[in-house]
Design an enzyme around this catalytic site. Structure first.
Site, PDB file in Angstrom:
ATOM      1  N   PRO A  24       0.828  -1.213   0.000  1.00 50.19           N
ATOM      2  CG  PRO A  24      -0.677  -1.538   1.732  1.00 50.19           C
ATOM      3  CD  PRO A  24       0.617  -2.030   1.205  1.00 50.19           C
ATOM      4  CB  CYS A  26      -0.470   7.359   1.501  1.00 50.02           C
ATOM      5  SG  CYS A  26      -1.052   6.431   2.932  1.00 50.02           S
ATOM      6  CB  ALA A  58      -3.564   3.633   4.462  1.00 49.88           C
ATOM      7  CD  GLN A 101      -2.288  -0.498   4.905  1.00 54.15           C
ATOM      8  OE1 GLN A 101      -2.210   0.704   4.667  1.00 54.15           O
ATOM      9  NE2 GLN A 101      -1.220  -1.244   5.183  1.00 54.15           N
ATOM     10  CE1 TYR A 183      -0.506   7.320   9.976  1.00 51.16           C
ATOM     11  CE2 TYR A 183       0.131   5.308   8.833  1.00 51.16           C
ATOM     12  CZ  TYR A 183       0.171   6.683   8.946  1.00 51.16           C
ATOM     13  OH  TYR A 183       0.894   7.426   8.050  1.00 51.16           O
ATOM     14  NE  ARG A 231       3.336  -2.612   5.848  1.00 48.90           N
ATOM     15  CZ  ARG A 231       3.749  -1.900   4.813  1.00 48.90           C
ATOM     16  NH1 ARG A 231       2.889  -1.179   4.106  1.00 48.90           N
ATOM     17  NH2 ARG A 231       5.013  -1.926   4.444  1.00 48.90           N
ATOM     18  CG  LEU A 302      15.820   0.713   2.171  1.00 47.45           C
ATOM     19  CD1 LEU A 302      17.046   1.156   2.954  1.00 47.45           C
ATOM     20  CD2 LEU A 302      15.566   1.678   1.014  1.00 47.45           C
TER      21      LEU A 302
END
Length: 371
Positions: A24, A26, A58, A101, A183, A231, A302
Site C-alpha cells: 500500500p 498513500c 491505506a 488496507q 496509526y 500489517r 529497501l
C-alpha cells in the site's frame, strides 16, 4: 524449478501467481475520501505489472481516520461508488488480485500531504481533533488527541467492519488491517502511545485487546475464504517502546484467530525513533515472525533488486516480497525480475510485442479476471 519469487502461494482461498506484492502506498489524491482519476491511472498501471497481488493504499474507515484531508476513504455510498469505478475499470484489463488496507490514522490524522510539509491541519483550516488511545500528541507542537471512550471504541470497530463489508461488496480479494506506522491500532499496541488505565492499557495482554477485537470483527464480517491479514511495525525503534518480542506475541494471537498473513514493517510511532537504514533492514524481523509463528509473511524495506528478493525467499526469511517505492520507480519491476531470473510473467495483450527478441518466453497473455 522456477525461481522462488515466481512460485505461486495460497492465502486462504486465494491463489497468487507469484510472491511479488505491491504494498500500500498513500497517494493523498482523493476528494472528500473519494477515489479520483489519479487512482484510475495509478492502480491501473500497477495492475499491468505482473505482480502477484496489488494492495490498495491505506483506506480510511471514517472521515476522521484519514491521514490527510486528501486521503482515500471507503465509508459512504459516494466513496464506495468512486472506488468501485476504479476497480471495475482495472479488472477489465487485469486479472491481478486486488486487496485493500483498512486503516484509521489515530493521532497521526489531520495533517497536510508530504509535499505540503506534513504538519497538522488545525480545525479552523479544514482539520479536525484526532482520536487516540490516550491524549498524547505525536509531535509536541500538535494538538492533543481525544482519548477514546467506550462509545468511541465501538464506533471505530464498527467502522472497520462497515468498510470491510463495502470492500467485500466491491469484490476485493483480500483485506489487510493497518496495525503499523504509528496509526491507531499500532497506538494501542505501543506503551509509548497507550497510557490507558482500563482493560485496553497497561499490560501487553490489555494493549493487544483492541486491535484483536477489530481483527475478530473484520474476520467475521467478510466472505469466507477471503484472506484477512495484518500489517505490523515489528519495533518502534525507540527505548521502552513496542518491540519484536511483543510483535511475536501479537502474531501468535492473530494466528489463533485465523489470520491468513502478516506484513512486517517497522517504525512510525514516534519522532524519537532511530532507524539504521540499510538494504533489507527489516527482513530479520519478518524472518523471526515466520520462523516462530509459521504465518505466511510479507517482508518490506529497501528491497530493490530481483536477486536480493530471490535470496530472501530462497533462505526462508519470508514468503512474499512487498515493494512500494521500487514499484513507483519501476512499474514493470516484475517484468524485469522475471527476465533476470528466467521466469515468465503475465502481460496484457496490448503489450506482448514489447518483449525483447531474446526473451520470447517472458510473457504470458493476461486473461480477464474471473468474477
Amino acid at each position: 524449478m522456477s525461481p522462488h519469487l515466481f512460485q505461486p502461494i495460497q492465502l486462504a482461498g486465494l491463489t497468487l501467481e507469484n510472491r511479488i506484492i505491491i504494498a500500500p502506498m498513500c497517494q493523498y489524491s482523493a476528494q472528500d475520501g473519494a477515489a479520483t482519476d489519479w487512482h484510475m491511472i495509478h492502480l491501473g498501471h500497477l495492475a499491468l505489472s505482473g505482480a502477484g497481488l496489488l494492495i490498495i493504499e491505506a483506506t480510511a474507515v471514517e472521515p476522521g481516520g484519514r491521514i490527510s484531508p486528501a486521503d482515500l476513504g471507503l465509508y459512504s455510498d459516494a466513496t464506495e461508488r468512486a472506488l468501485g469505478r476504479v476497480i471495475e475499470a482495472t479488472r477489465r484489463y487485469s486479472p491481478m488480485p486486488i486487496a485493500i488496507q483498512l486503516a484509521h490514522a489515530g493521532r497521526k490524522a489531520s495533517v497536510r500531504p508530504p509535499w505540503e510539509g506534513g504538519q497538522q491541519v488545525p480545525a479552523a483550516k479544514g482539520g479536525w481533533t484526532t482520536d487516540a488511545p490516550s491524549a498524547l500528541p505525536f509531535n509536541p507542537q500538535d494538538g492533543a488527541p481525544h482519548a477514546l471512550d467506550a462509545a468511541g471504541l465501538v464506533r471505530i470497530r464498527d467502522a472497520f467492519v462497515a468498510t470491510a463489508r463495502r470492500a467485500d461488496r466491491l469484490g476485493l480479494d483480500a483485506f489487510e488491517l493497518h496495525g503499523a506506522h504509528g496509526y491507531l491500532l499500532h497506538e494501542f499496541l505501543s506503551p509509548l502511545s497507550n497510557r490507558r488505565e482500563d482493560v485496553y492499557g497497561g499490560s501487553l495482554e490489555n494493549r493487544l485487546r483492541y486491535p484483536l477485537e477489530v481483527f475478530d470483527a473484520v474476520r467475521a464480517a467478510v466472505s469466507p475464504g477471503k484472506p484477512v491479514g495484518m500489517r505490523v511495525s515489528a519495533t518502534d525503534w525507540a527505548e521502552h517502546g513496542w518491540d519484536l518480542e511483543q510483535t511475536l506475541a501479537f502474531a501468535d494471537a492473530l494466528k489463533a484467530r485465523g489470520c491468513d498473513f502478516i506484513h512486517v514493517s517497522s517504525g512510525g510511532l514516534t519522532p524519537a525513533q532511530s532507524i539504521p537504514l540499510a538494504p533489507g533492514y527489516q527482513v530479520p524481523f519478518a524472518a523471526r515472525v515466520k520462523q516462530e509463528t509459521g504465518l505466511p509473511t510479507i517482508t518490506v524495506g529497501l528491497i530493490t533488486e530481483a536477486r536480493q528478493a530471490e535470496a530472501i525467499l530462497a533462505e526462508g526469511q519470508a514468503d512474499m516480497i512487498g515493494l512500494a517505492r521500487a514499484m513507483l520507480y519501476d512499474a514493470r519491476w516484475p517484468w524485469h525480475a522475471a527476465a533476470e531470473l528466467g521466469a515468465g510473467v503475465r502481460a496484457p495483450k496490448q503489450y506482448l510485442r514489447s518483449q525483447p527478441r531474446e526473451l520470447k518466453q517472458l510473457f504470458e497473455m493476461a486473461a480477464p479476471a474471473p468474477r
